[in-house]
Each structure stands twice: as structure tokens, then as C-alpha cells.
Design a protein around this motif. Sequence first.
Motif, short mmCIF file in Angstrom:
data_model
loop_
_atom_site.label_atom_id
_atom_site.label_comp_id
_atom_site.label_asym_id
_atom_site.label_seq_id
_atom_site.Cartn_x
_atom_site.Cartn_y
_atom_site.Cartn_z
N ASP A 29 -1.67 -27.04 0.24
CA ASP A 29 -3.00 -27.50 1.11
C ASP A 29 -2.62 -27.51 2.55
O ASP A 29 -3.53 -27.58 3.32
CB ASP A 29 -3.35 -29.01 0.93
CG ASP A 29 -2.26 -30.08 1.39
OD1 ASP A 29 -1.18 -29.70 1.82
OD2 ASP A 29 -2.51 -31.35 0.80
N ARG B 20 0.48 -17.53 -8.75
CA ARG B 20 -0.59 -18.30 -8.69
C ARG B 20 -1.16 -18.89 -9.96
O ARG B 20 -1.11 -18.17 -10.78
CB ARG B 20 -1.75 -17.49 -8.06
CG ARG B 20 -1.56 -16.99 -6.66
CD ARG B 20 -2.60 -16.14 -6.07
NE ARG B 20 -3.62 -16.81 -5.87
CZ ARG B 20 -5.06 -16.15 -6.02
NH1 ARG B 20 -5.21 -14.92 -6.09
NH2 ARG B 20 -6.22 -16.65 -5.84
N ILE C 211 -4.27 -19.44 -11.57
CA ILE C 211 -5.66 -18.81 -11.24
C ILE C 211 -6.83 -19.44 -12.07
O ILE C 211 -8.09 -19.40 -11.82
CB ILE C 211 -5.92 -17.28 -11.33
CG1 ILE C 211 -5.64 -16.98 -12.93
CG2 ILE C 211 -4.81 -16.70 -10.64
CD1 ILE C 211 -6.02 -15.66 -13.22
N GLU D 270 -10.33 -20.74 -10.80
CA GLU D 270 -10.26 -21.63 -9.93
C GLU D 270 -10.91 -21.04 -8.55
O GLU D 270 -11.23 -20.09 -8.68
CB GLU D 270 -8.59 -21.66 -9.28
CG GLU D 270 -7.50 -22.46 -10.08
CD GLU D 270 -7.73 -24.06 -10.08
OE1 GLU D 270 -7.47 -24.64 -9.22
OE2 GLU D 270 -8.60 -24.38 -11.03
N PRO D 271 -11.29 -22.19 -7.76
CA PRO D 271 -12.35 -21.52 -6.55
C PRO D 271 -11.38 -20.64 -5.78
O PRO D 271 -10.40 -20.75 -5.39
CB PRO D 271 -12.23 -22.97 -5.80
CG PRO D 271 -11.97 -24.10 -6.69
CD PRO D 271 -11.18 -23.63 -7.73
N GLY D 272 -12.27 -19.52 -5.62
CA GLY D 272 -11.78 -18.47 -4.64
C GLY D 272 -10.96 -17.30 -5.48
O GLY D 272 -10.68 -16.26 -4.96
N VAL D 273 -10.95 -17.36 -6.71
CA VAL D 273 -10.47 -16.61 -7.60
C VAL D 273 -11.67 -15.76 -8.20
O VAL D 273 -12.35 -16.51 -9.04
CB VAL D 273 -9.45 -17.10 -8.88
CG1 VAL D 273 -9.11 -16.05 -9.86
CG2 VAL D 273 -8.33 -17.80 -8.19
N ARG D 274 -11.68 -14.55 -7.95
CA ARG D 274 -12.95 -13.69 -8.80
C ARG D 274 -12.61 -13.17 -9.98
O ARG D 274 -11.42 -12.75 -10.38
CB ARG D 274 -13.04 -12.45 -7.57
CG ARG D 274 -13.42 -12.71 -6.54
CD ARG D 274 -13.75 -11.48 -5.42
NE ARG D 274 -14.45 -10.46 -6.05
CZ ARG D 274 -13.91 -9.21 -6.55
NH1 ARG D 274 -12.92 -9.21 -6.36
NH2 ARG D 274 -14.86 -8.51 -7.19
N SER E 200 -12.93 -10.29 -11.34
CA SER E 200 -12.83 -8.85 -10.96
C SER E 200 -12.87 -8.16 -12.39
O SER E 200 -12.24 -8.66 -13.59
CB SER E 200 -12.03 -8.42 -10.06
OG SER E 200 -10.49 -8.62 -10.61
#
Length: 396
Positions: free
Chosen positions: A259, A335, A337, A359-363, A365
Motif C-alpha cells: 500500500d 504479482r 492478479i 484484481e483491480p487494475g489487472v486487465r 488482455s
Amino acid sequence: MSLHLTNQDARRIFLAKQGLSRPPGRALSKPGLLELIHELGFVQVDSIATVERAHHHILFARAQTYRREHLTALAERDGDLFEHWTHDAAIIPSAFYGYWKHRFAHARENLAQRWRSWHENGFEQSVDHVLERITTEGPLMARHFEAEERIPGGWWNWHPAKTALEYLWRTGRLAIAGRDGFQKIYDLAERVIPARHYGSEVTREEFVDWACASALERLGFATHGEIAAFWDLVSPEEARAWVLANREKLEEVRLVTADGGRPRASFAFAGSGPAFDALPEPPARLRVLSPFDPLLRDRNRAERLFGFSYRIEVFVPAEKRVYGYYVFPLMEGDRMIGRIDMKAERKAGTLDVRRLWLEPGVRASAGRLERLDAELARMARFAGVEGVRYLDGWRG
């Protein structure tokens, strides 16, 4: 002076210490498997086989050439591993057996009193009977004591002989000679543990020193609370006293948490910096971890290092679950994810994917989904099913 670690460095060090930085496709021999378990310290055992049992999955995540029969041979034939208790049932190197005698002694002092009020079924009157039968007849399972009527209910309502078997195992009189399915086969400890390990003795001071030093080695860096929690063999107060008594051998570590808050103070062995620098980066591959993976066993430490809040919801009522009964963590590189809900449907021959959460911010793709698909195909082969089946709504 203190050693300063970025959050990325801290993750890299811990992943390497937990055996997750070597190429997962490398060849793993039986001696190599024993070495890996020594490095980890223990591998938790669990009965749930939603995809595969936890001990097999933990080892597969680190070496996907892992062979189950090697683990069975090391534990049941060679005597190089034994099964006992850390935070839960675990497979442990037999070389550590002398240290576990201190755990047996602690259990003898405390377990009978707790179980006497907990089980309420007079199990202590069955101890001599159980020991006599196993001494005379050889290895036995709980079902061989059928004359003792099982009390309806959960595991806490074991019949007296079953409770006596577990008590004798937890206190070191019996050992697990093997398993039939997932049922324990009990025998006298001296007939299971090789003599070179069974006869090992250490003082209390040696035991505490080993428990703390070996925990710190496997964690890389840790607070005294994390040192105590690793094996669950010593108290936080004993670990704190060990740190104070060994300050000349240790150095303070200041690490950045996930954090980005105030640097957290920990300890490492003095001079660890160059060794930490030499540790490799983990493979970029996406991997499914067991819910009981040692990387995540200390949930608070995992959250500080990876920013990943993970809880097993097996014992949470269905209506109160956030994710699901048995949801697997997903790791990519260094990470965490996301998590995935999946189950091996053996009759259908498929690994059914029910739901994916990133997770938030993990695309999601195309490349990441391809890596996930490749890992799930590996998991399907490992679980002995033919392929992966994505159920409707799996992407949420």
C-alpha cells in the motif's frame, strides 16, 4: 544501519525463498523433491480435492514435472518425510523429527485437558487398548476399531478409539505409516521413523534457536511475530527473546508494503543484502496456486507484500461467501492478479471454470487470457481430466 527493500524486491525475495522463482517446467527427481520440501520446511496436507489435494498442488505449482509417487515413496517407504502438525497437518522432513519431540511434549501437557472437555467421550480409557492392538497387530486405521460406535456428527464427535489414535499421533507415540485413500494408517512411531531420526534429541534452547533461525531463513525477512507463526512451534514471546539475544547476527530491514505506507521494520540475517540481490526474478508465467500454498499461509504478510486479501471460504455459509467454496489464487510473475473458481468434474472428464475475478487494475488482455488458458490446460492434465470447460458467465 538497516537494509532497505522496495516492495518489488521484498516480493522477489519471498517468492524465491518459497520455491516459486525456479523454472516450473524443470525436471524434478525424487532427491530433488526431498530437497524442495526441505527448503519449504513443510507442505500442508488437506483432504479437499476440488481439483487436486493441497500437498500435490503446492508441489506442482513449483515443478510441473512433480510425480506423486515420489512423495509417497519418500514418506511411506524411505522414511525421509513424516506427517505431523504445524498450523495444520503437514508433510515434514524426518530430519526435523528431534525438534518435533518438543511439540509432542507440549501436546501431552495440553491436549488431553482440552480434548477431555471437547470430545466428552472418554477417549483416554481407549489409549492403552489402542496401543496394545497396534503393538500386537501392526499398522491399523480408525475403521479397524469398529467395535467403538461412531457418534453421529462432525469430526469432533469421533468415537473414543479414533480420538485416542489422534491423541497418540499428536503426542508422538504413533506415526502415520501411510494412507489408504485419505484415511490415516497408524503405527508405533519407532516402527515408522528411521532410527537415525527417531533417536535424535535436542535441548529446549537448541529447539527454540532452530525454530526461529530456520523460519527466518525460509522467510528471508520477518518480524518476531512472523518468525513464531512460520512453524507454530514457539510463542511470539520466545521469538522476540530470540531476536534480542541474536541482534549481532541480525540486521534491521525496512521494507515498503504494497500500500506504499510507512516502511515496515523486520529482521534478516546480517549481510543478507548481496544474497538477496542475487535471487532471481520469478518466471513471468501465470500460475494457479493452492488455497493452502505456503506463500499465502500468513494472510496478513501476503496482504502486506502483495496487496492481496485472500481467505478460504470453505467454512463460511454459502449466502455469506464473497467468492466461493474453494477459490484458487492466481499469480503472474511477482504479482497476485486474481482468483478463479473451478472444479475437476471427473465423470465428465473436464476442468470446469465457473468464475474468474481479476484484481483491480489487472486487465483481461488477450495475452493474459492466453496465459490463463495455458495454465488451466496444465492443471487439467495434472488433475487427470481431458480438458477445460468454461461455463456460462465465467467472466462475470
